[in-house]
Design a protein around this motif. Sequence first.
Motif, PDB file in Angstrom:
ATOM      1  N   ASP A  58      25.279  15.556  59.704  1.00 58.68           N
ATOM      2  CA  ASP A  58      25.930  16.767  60.237  1.00 58.68           C
ATOM      3  C   ASP A  58      26.914  16.394  61.146  1.00 58.68           C
ATOM      4  N   TYR A  59      28.171  16.967  61.243  1.00 56.24           N
ATOM      5  CA  TYR A  59      29.262  16.612  62.019  1.00 56.24           C
ATOM      6  C   TYR A  59      29.896  17.938  62.523  1.00 56.24           C
ATOM      7  N   CYS A  60      30.513  17.638  63.773  1.00 56.48           N
ATOM      8  CA  CYS A  60      31.469  18.744  64.252  1.00 56.48           C
ATOM      9  C   CYS A  60      32.452  18.069  65.144  1.00 56.48           C
ATOM     10  N   GLU A  61      33.743  18.369  64.603  1.00 53.14           N
ATOM     11  CA  GLU A  61      34.881  17.927  65.161  1.00 53.14           C
ATOM     12  C   GLU A  61      35.608  18.798  66.130  1.00 53.14           C
ATOM     13  N   VAL A  62      35.082  19.831  66.593  1.00 53.17           N
ATOM     14  CA  VAL A  62      35.879  20.859  67.399  1.00 53.17           C
ATOM     15  C   VAL A  62      35.921  20.391  68.710  1.00 53.17           C
ATOM     16  N   PRO A  63      37.247  20.327  69.408  1.00 50.03           N
ATOM     17  CA  PRO A  63      37.385  19.862  70.680  1.00 50.03           C
ATOM     18  C   PRO A  63      36.970  20.798  71.575  1.00 50.03           C
ATOM     19  N   MET A  64      36.245  20.409  72.618  1.00 50.26           N
ATOM     20  CA  MET A  64      35.532  21.048  73.604  1.00 50.26           C
ATOM     21  C   MET A  64      35.754  20.708  75.242  1.00 50.26           C
ATOM     22  N   PRO A  65      36.915  20.960  75.695  1.00 54.82           N
ATOM     23  CA  PRO A  65      37.299  20.549  76.990  1.00 54.82           C
ATOM     24  C   PRO A  65      36.329  21.094  77.832  1.00 54.82           C
ATOM     25  N   TYR A  66      36.234  20.287  79.054  1.00 56.45           N
ATOM     26  CA  TYR A  66      35.640  20.744  80.432  1.00 56.45           C
ATOM     27  C   TYR A  66      36.141  20.123  81.562  1.00 56.45           C
ATOM     28  N   ARG A  67      36.033  20.916  82.579  1.00 59.91           N
ATOM     29  CA  ARG A  67      36.910  20.525  83.930  1.00 59.91           C
ATOM     30  C   ARG A  67      35.978  19.437  84.726  1.00 59.91           C
ATOM     31  N   SER A  68      34.693  19.459  84.867  1.00 58.77           N
ATOM     32  CA  SER A  68      34.058  18.603  85.539  1.00 58.77           C
ATOM     33  C   SER A  68      32.967  17.968  85.126  1.00 58.77           C
ATOM     34  N   SER A  69      32.322  18.648  84.231  1.00 59.92           N
ATOM     35  CA  SER A  69      30.938  18.180  83.509  1.00 59.92           C
ATOM     36  C   SER A  69      30.780  18.733  82.240  1.00 59.92           C
ATOM     37  N   VAL A  70      29.787  18.163  81.507  1.00 59.06           N
ATOM     38  CA  VAL A  70      29.254  18.844  80.157  1.00 59.06           C
ATOM     39  C   VAL A  70      28.059  18.321  80.054  1.00 59.06           C
ATOM     40  N   ARG A  71      27.046  19.172  79.741  1.00 62.06           N
ATOM     41  CA  ARG A  71      25.720  18.582  79.275  1.00 62.06           C
ATOM     42  C   ARG A  71      25.165  19.377  78.110  1.00 62.06           C
ATOM     43  N   ILE A  72      24.755  18.333  77.057  1.00 63.95           N
ATOM     44  CA  ILE A  72      24.310  18.785  75.839  1.00 63.95           C
ATOM     45  C   ILE A  72      23.128  18.470  75.509  1.00 63.95           C
ATOM     46  N   ALA A  73      22.399  19.596  75.089  1.00 63.10           N
ATOM     47  CA  ALA A  73      20.859  19.725  74.905  1.00 63.10           C
ATOM     48  C   ALA A  73      20.453  20.423  73.468  1.00 63.10           C
ATOM     49  N   VAL A  74      19.336  19.720  73.279  1.00 62.16           N
ATOM     50  CA  VAL A  74      18.818  20.317  71.805  1.00 62.16           C
ATOM     51  C   VAL A  74      17.362  20.678  72.003  1.00 62.16           C
ATOM     52  N   THR A  75      16.832  21.630  71.558  1.00 64.04           N
ATOM     53  CA  THR A  75      15.398  22.119  71.655  1.00 64.04           C
ATOM     54  C   THR A  75      14.281  21.706  70.703  1.00 64.04           C
ATOM     55  N   GLY A  76      15.039  20.600  69.777  1.00 62.98           N
ATOM     56  CA  GLY A  76      13.910  19.781  68.925  1.00 62.98           C
ATOM     57  C   GLY A  76      14.327  18.391  69.067  1.00 62.98           C
ATOM     58  N   GLU A  77      14.021  17.639  68.196  1.00 64.69           N
ATOM     59  CA  GLU A  77      13.908  15.944  68.357  1.00 64.69           C
ATOM     60  C   GLU A  77      14.879  15.550  67.228  1.00 64.69           C
ATOM     61  N   PRO A  78      16.111  15.407  67.423  1.00 66.19           N
ATOM     62  CA  PRO A  78      17.009  14.855  66.393  1.00 66.19           C
ATOM     63  C   PRO A  78      16.957  13.163  66.304  1.00 66.19           C
ATOM     64  N   PRO A  79      16.596  12.751  65.078  1.00 66.06           N
ATOM     65  CA  PRO A  79      16.211  11.291  64.831  1.00 66.06           C
ATOM     66  C   PRO A  79      17.745  10.325  65.000  1.00 66.06           C
ATOM     67  N   TYR A  80      18.791  11.217  65.184  1.00 60.73           N
ATOM     68  CA  TYR A  80      19.870  10.301  65.602  1.00 60.73           C
ATOM     69  C   TYR A  80      20.968  11.294  66.124  1.00 60.73           C
ATOM     70  N   PHE A  81      21.917  10.860  66.893  1.00 60.01           N
ATOM     71  CA  PHE A  81      22.857  11.661  67.485  1.00 60.01           C
ATOM     72  C   PHE A  81      24.058  10.515  68.009  1.00 60.01           C
ATOM     73  N   ASN A  82      25.352  11.489  67.993  1.00 60.89           N
ATOM     74  CA  ASN A  82      26.551  10.642  68.579  1.00 60.89           C
ATOM     75  C   ASN A  82      27.547  11.432  68.999  1.00 60.89           C
ATOM     76  N   VAL A  83      27.853  11.377  70.310  1.00 63.94           N
ATOM     77  CA  VAL A  83      28.744  12.236  71.038  1.00 63.94           C
ATOM     78  C   VAL A  83      29.975  11.345  71.613  1.00 63.94           C
ATOM     79  N   GLY A  84      31.193  11.785  71.167  1.00 69.05           N
ATOM     80  CA  GLY A  84      32.376  11.200  71.597  1.00 69.05           C
ATOM     81  C   GLY A  84      32.948  12.018  72.667  1.00 69.05           C
ATOM     82  N   TYR A  85      33.582  11.549  73.773  1.00 66.68           N
ATOM     83  CA  TYR A  85      34.179  12.345  74.590  1.00 66.68           C
ATOM     84  C   TYR A  85      35.361  11.374  75.249  1.00 66.68           C
ATOM     85  N   GLU A  86      36.235  12.167  75.792  1.00 70.05           N
ATOM     86  CA  GLU A  86      37.738  11.568  76.392  1.00 70.05           C
ATOM     87  C   GLU A  86      37.658  11.839  77.721  1.00 70.05           C
TER      88      GLU A  86
END
Length: 312
Positions: A58-86
């Motif tokens: 599963d993938y999502c390539e929508v850019p999501m800008p942030y000014r000072s910080s970002v926190r990504i959380a899930v309520t389950g337990e994904p076996p694998y994840f990858n987050v790219g940021y700039e």
Amino acid sequence: MTRAHLEGDEHEIGRVEIFFDGERHPRVDLPANELFSGKVAPFLAPLCGDEEVSSGGDYCEVPMPYRSSVRIAVTGEPPYFNVGYETYPAGTRVDSFDPGSSRTLRSARRAAALLSRAGQDPGILPRGRIVTGRATLAAGQRTTLADITHRGAIRALSVSLARGDDATLQNVWLEARWDGSALPAVSAPLADLFLTGAGERSPARGLLAGYDPIHHTGYLYFPMPFARSARFELVNRSGSPVTARWRIQQSATGYAKVGTQVGEFHATFAHDSATRLGYDYVMLGARGEGKVVGVSFTEDGPLNRILPHVQD
């Protein structure tokens, strides 16, 4: 992420929650299967997708800008994840992502519409003259596809092979020279140029490069500017004759200051049949200014060396 849909269970990852700039409540709060479905704006296909349209994840390539910080959380337990940021330089003005704003929705729809044209002409440059041809190359032979003697830019290039097997794609090379250079700026197998380095498998549908296995045809839509001349050659490095067809389209609009303020297009090929464990492998070593616009990378190895890790 992987396994938003595992054997019919759509809840392994649970909900994806994204908090911006220290906010207590997430601006993005969606079940994983909805986020990756490609149907919920602004997370639209083909910017986002699930295992039905990808190689299994599963993938999502929508850019999501942030000014000072970002926190990504899930309520389950994904076996694998990858987050790219700039990270932007200090002082850069940034408007944090608002999934419900009209500006965000318009931007997502424009990007999704553009990417939906992958495999077709994206229309980056105006159309111009077209050069077409067909030839059968003997083993070791090269032939000229186009020899242009004025300033301009290539907007589209395609090459079709009568025989699109793996070996042919890997042993027929495209070379391009700009402005009378003795050394080619483009020198690579068709397989790697057209993003199908392993050979003729499933379609490779990039926006600017790709390959259609049904018609044995690869394409490039990268703008290729030149100041005085351009020369394209096809080289048959295989041991058998190869029949090829090609189509090269120039643009009616050229670029000024090519080679100084405007960069030339380059594509180089590197290969190592036995990389060494613990040692870096150099894909590209270049001097001066420029911009890397993409990497076509293929690797293989003995599967029995991997399976014990998987089973453990």
